[in-house]
Write a protein that holds these residues in place. Structure first.
Motif, PDB file in Angstrom:
ATOM      1  N   ALA B  60       0.812  -1.218   0.000  1.00  0.00           N
ATOM      2  CA  ALA B  60       0.000   0.000   0.000  1.00  0.00           C
ATOM      3  C   ALA B  60       0.843   1.264   0.000  1.00  0.00           C
ATOM      4  N   THR B  61       0.472   2.204  -0.860  1.00  0.00           N
ATOM      5  CA  THR B  61       1.116   3.522  -0.903  1.00  0.00           C
ATOM      6  C   THR B  61       0.516   4.399   0.195  1.00  0.00           C
ATOM      7  N   ARG B  62       1.137   5.586   0.382  1.00  0.00           N
ATOM      8  CA  ARG B  62       0.651   6.507   1.412  1.00  0.00           C
ATOM      9  C   ARG B  62      -0.829   6.836   1.221  1.00  0.00           C
ATOM     10  N   VAL B  65      -2.963   3.851   2.138  1.00  0.00           N
ATOM     11  CA  VAL B  65      -3.001   3.681   3.599  1.00  0.00           C
ATOM     12  C   VAL B  65      -3.962   4.692   4.215  1.00  0.00           C
TER      13      VAL B  65
END
Lengths: 180, 180
Positions: B60-62, B65
């Motif tokens: 998951a990327t920022r 997330v």
């Protein structure tokens, strides 16, 4: 596969130095042993024991993996009579980052894989993951190299410690070892 | 943190069904228990035991997330009286992929996180990692949802199984559970 590094009075690796780079050190010992951890089996005695898991690479892209595979040599080479065990714990801030943020710091900014590649095949290495199994460190990093590459290894370690990634390292101990 | 799912005759979760989706099934049991694994402690008796580690997110990327955190609810909600334990083993081919290749299949092609987001907050979930500790499955995926969202949950599972990512799943068992 789970492994344990046992620091104590016995083992194939003789300890040359134990240095606390950041945070608390480990009790100095004279020897280090490494063995696979099997359920129900007794561990050898020692002053301390650090465990870690061999896992898949978490950041390397296909081209980086290809470069590593083309250049690296395995552990246990007869000429590689020097070794380093460098247990590392990263900060809560690091672990609160998302995958893309960790990747960007690890490689795009800090060039972790690119730096390591420069020292292949002289320095062979293996990463053990410890964070998910309740260990005091997040990673146990293991390196083996021939004595004539000791200076190159110091260089490698110094370059990594100067990276942005290392700002997230809150505990680091550096053990240097040799075997006959 | 290491946990064990124990299938047997006791536990808070009553087993509604055990289905082999791909590959070998698990021995049918009537109840399921979950407990933290502590060194030196005895495990409760059961027909089988599956262990896994809670770890950080791997893909998951920022922004993903942030979307997850904004929408998800925790485990143990009183209304969430249905659950599913879906142990999964991925192929050797999957594990030989580099991080960027796995990420591309996981999200850019298969939209794993994006699909899961659609079912939040109804379906709460927790992933346990098992591959690195010599378990028969790579992941134990755990879901909790209120009975009125049972149909939505079937939908979620069907959509994930239709993705390219699932072409790399070589063993999958699906246990459905309920509690009072």
């Amino acid at each position: 596969m789970r492994f344990a590094f046992v620091g104590g009075k016995a083992g194939p690796w003789r300890v040359l130095s134990v240095t606390a780079v950041r945070g608390a050190s480990l009790t100095p010992v004279t020897h280090l042993d490494l063995y696979p951890v099997a359920a129900g089996k007794l561990s050898p005695c020692g002053e301390w024991q650090l465990e870690g898991l061999i896992s898949n690479l978490r950041y390397a892209t296909r081209s980086e993996v290809a470069n590593l595979k083309a250049a690296q040599e395995g552990l246990g080479r007869p000429a590689a009579r020097r070794a380093a065990l460098i247990p590392i714990k990263k900060s809560r801030e690091w672990w609160s980052l998302a995958q893309d943020e960790r990747r960007a710091i690890f490689e795009e900014t800090s060039h972790h894989t690119a730096i390591g590649l420069t020292y292949l095949p002289a320095v062979a290495r293996q990463l053990y993951h410890s964070r998910d199994i309740g260990q005091p460190f997040d990673f146990l990093t293991w390196f083996e190299y021939p004595p004539e590459h000791a200076e190159a290894f110091e260089d490698l370690v110094a370059r990594l410690r100067a990276t942005e990634e290392w700002a997230y390292v809150e505990r680091e101990v550096d053990l240097r070892l040799e075997r006959r």
